[in-house]
Design a protein around this motif. Structure first.
Motif, PDB file in Angstrom:
ATOM      1  N   LEU A 136      64.235 -10.717   4.777  1.00 17.47           N
ATOM      2  CA  LEU A 136      63.190 -10.721   5.800  1.00 17.47           C
ATOM      3  C   LEU A 136      63.637 -11.342   7.126  1.00 17.47           C
ATOM      4  O   LEU A 136      63.179 -10.932   8.191  1.00 17.47           O
ATOM      5  CB  LEU A 136      61.955 -11.471   5.285  1.00 17.47           C
ATOM      6  CG  LEU A 136      61.233 -10.846   4.085  1.00 17.47           C
ATOM      7  CD1 LEU A 136      60.127 -11.768   3.598  1.00 17.47           C
ATOM      8  CD2 LEU A 136      60.656  -9.478   4.452  1.00 17.47           C
ATOM      9  N   LEU A 137      64.529 -12.331   7.055  1.00 16.36           N
ATOM     10  CA  LEU A 137      64.885 -13.074   8.265  1.00 16.36           C
ATOM     11  C   LEU A 137      66.303 -12.823   8.747  1.00 16.36           C
ATOM     12  O   LEU A 137      66.625 -13.118   9.896  1.00 16.36           O
ATOM     13  CB  LEU A 137      64.681 -14.581   8.032  1.00 16.36           C
ATOM     14  CG  LEU A 137      63.310 -15.012   7.500  1.00 16.36           C
ATOM     15  CD1 LEU A 137      63.212 -16.521   7.462  1.00 16.36           C
ATOM     16  CD2 LEU A 137      62.186 -14.421   8.344  1.00 16.36           C
ATOM     17  N   GLY A 138      67.170 -12.317   7.875  1.00 18.26           N
ATOM     18  CA  GLY A 138      68.535 -12.016   8.288  1.00 18.26           C
ATOM     19  C   GLY A 138      69.266 -13.243   8.798  1.00 18.26           C
ATOM     20  O   GLY A 138      69.290 -14.293   8.159  1.00 18.26           O
ATOM     21  N   ALA A 139      69.846 -13.134  10.006  1.00 14.57           N
ATOM     22  CA  ALA A 139      70.654 -14.217  10.567  1.00 14.57           C
ATOM     23  C   ALA A 139      69.828 -15.469  10.849  1.00 14.57           C
ATOM     24  O   ALA A 139      70.374 -16.573  10.922  1.00 14.57           O
ATOM     25  CB  ALA A 139      71.326 -13.740  11.853  1.00 14.57           C
ATOM     26  N   GLN A 140      68.519 -15.317  11.002  1.00 18.98           N
ATOM     27  CA  GLN A 140      67.665 -16.473  11.288  1.00 18.98           C
ATOM     28  C   GLN A 140      67.377 -17.316  10.050  1.00 18.98           C
ATOM     29  O   GLN A 140      66.710 -18.344  10.142  1.00 18.98           O
ATOM     30  CB  GLN A 140      66.337 -16.001  11.892  1.00 18.98           C
ATOM     31  CG  GLN A 140      66.486 -15.225  13.187  1.00 18.98           C
ATOM     32  CD  GLN A 140      65.149 -14.782  13.741  1.00 18.98           C
ATOM     33  OE1 GLN A 140      64.374 -15.589  14.247  1.00 18.98           O
ATOM     34  NE2 GLN A 140      64.857 -13.503  13.636  1.00 18.98           N
ATOM     35  N   SER A 141      67.863 -16.880   8.894  1.00 22.28           N
ATOM     36  CA  SER A 141      67.551 -17.586   7.651  1.00 22.28           C
ATOM     37  C   SER A 141      68.519 -18.725   7.354  1.00 22.28           C
ATOM     38  O   SER A 141      68.311 -19.470   6.397  1.00 22.28           O
ATOM     39  CB  SER A 141      67.572 -16.598   6.474  1.00 22.28           C
ATOM     40  OG  SER A 141      68.891 -16.116   6.245  1.00 22.28           O
ATOM     41  N   GLY A 142      69.582 -18.877   8.160  1.00 18.35           N
ATOM     42  CA  GLY A 142      70.626 -19.857   7.857  1.00 18.35           C
ATOM     43  C   GLY A 142      70.134 -21.268   7.585  1.00 18.35           C
ATOM     44  O   GLY A 142      70.412 -21.840   6.521  1.00 18.35           O
ATOM     45  N   PRO A 143      69.380 -21.896   8.510  1.00 12.97           N
ATOM     46  CA  PRO A 143      68.919 -23.272   8.270  1.00 12.97           C
ATOM     47  C   PRO A 143      68.030 -23.399   7.031  1.00 12.97           C
ATOM     48  O   PRO A 143      68.152 -24.364   6.272  1.00 12.97           O
ATOM     49  CB  PRO A 143      68.144 -23.599   9.553  1.00 12.97           C
ATOM     50  CG  PRO A 143      68.726 -22.696  10.593  1.00 12.97           C
ATOM     51  CD  PRO A 143      69.058 -21.435   9.874  1.00 12.97           C
ATOM     52  N   ALA A 144      67.128 -22.428   6.836  1.00  7.63           N
ATOM     53  CA  ALA A 144      66.234 -22.494   5.675  1.00  7.63           C
ATOM     54  C   ALA A 144      67.023 -22.361   4.378  1.00  7.63           C
ATOM     55  O   ALA A 144      66.751 -23.056   3.389  1.00  7.63           O
ATOM     56  CB  ALA A 144      65.176 -21.392   5.771  1.00  7.63           C
ATOM     57  N   ARG A 145      68.019 -21.480   4.366  1.00  8.28           N
ATOM     58  CA  ARG A 145      68.843 -21.313   3.167  1.00  8.28           C
ATOM     59  C   ARG A 145      69.633 -22.587   2.874  1.00  8.28           C
ATOM     60  O   ARG A 145      69.786 -22.989   1.717  1.00  8.28           O
ATOM     61  CB  ARG A 145      69.789 -20.122   3.348  1.00  8.28           C
ATOM     62  CG  ARG A 145      69.094 -18.775   3.282  1.00  8.28           C
ATOM     63  CD  ARG A 145      70.010 -17.654   3.780  1.00  8.28           C
ATOM     64  NE  ARG A 145      71.217 -17.564   2.981  1.00  8.28           N
ATOM     65  CZ  ARG A 145      71.311 -16.882   1.848  1.00  8.28           C
ATOM     66  NH1 ARG A 145      70.254 -16.238   1.385  1.00  8.28           N
ATOM     67  NH2 ARG A 145      72.441 -16.814   1.188  1.00  8.28           N
TER      68      ARG A 145
END
Length: 204
Positions: A136-145
């Motif tokens: 759902l977030l792609g590259a924007q998911s880094g910090p959450a992951r």
């Protein structure tokens, strides 16, 4: 290729492990989710209970592509051998007439016999969230992951899952976030699910 049964247990091949790590876009999101769950322990029936009946077809596709392999069948009680005894031909015929043939047993009855109950676990919920963040977030998911990966206690994982839901709501919308929450509630153990379902999404 023979058909997969609900009792079959699959695990990733070396090609499957590479695909999970490299994400070459060769698989659909649903295929990738099934690939992640093929850990050599869960039967197809258990995966169907988690994700729906389409899992069986998705697993066939992964098997045909060489991403997974069979490792056996789900554990079943060993048959107990009965002592042999002589019977008359009349008794054999009467017994055969009263017992249903394998072909007369409904497929739904066979499925119920081999399908294990759905398994709830925090680890499975965490794995699902990793996949949804990427999807759902792609590259924007880094910090959450990274935050979710660092959580090493059940309470910390639940807090990280909630923060991930907030981020999904902010970027992908509340409808998507609610869908992910509902799936998580089906995966989390009962004690944790009740508290998690009762929380509200607070977006900035």
């Amino acid at each position: 290729m023979s058909n997969l049964t609900l009792a079959d247990v699959l695990r990733k091949t070396s090609a499957g492990r590479r695909e999970q790590q490299q994400r070459s876009q060769a698989l659909s999101a649903r295929q990738r989710h099934v690939l992640i769950l093929c850990d050599g322990q869960r039967a197809i029936g258990e995966l169907c209970a988690l994700m729906g009946q389409e899992v069986q077809q998705l697993a066939r596709e992964l098997l045909a592509a060489g991403y997974v392999e069979r490792v056996g069948l789900a554990n079943a009680p060993e048959p107990v051998e009965a002592p042999l005894k002589r019977t008359s031909n009349a008794s054999v015929q009467a017994s055969s007439a009263s017992e249903p043939s394998p072909s007369s047993v409904a497929a739904s009855q066979l499925a119920q016999a081999v399908a294990p109950p759905p398994r709830r676990s925090i680890a499975l919920s965490r794995m699902y969230m990793f996949d949804m963040l990427e999807r759902l977030l792609g590259a924007q998911s880094g910090p959450a992951r990274a935050h979710l990966r660092a959580a090493d206690q059940p309470e910390a994982v639940l807090a990280a899952l909630q923060e991930c839901l907030v981020l999904i709501a902010e970027i992908a919308g509340s409808v998507q976030a609610d869908k992910v929450r509902q799936q998580l509630c089906d995966m989390l153990p009962e004690d944790y699910r009740q508290g998690f379902a009762g929380q509200e999404l607070v977006t900035s």
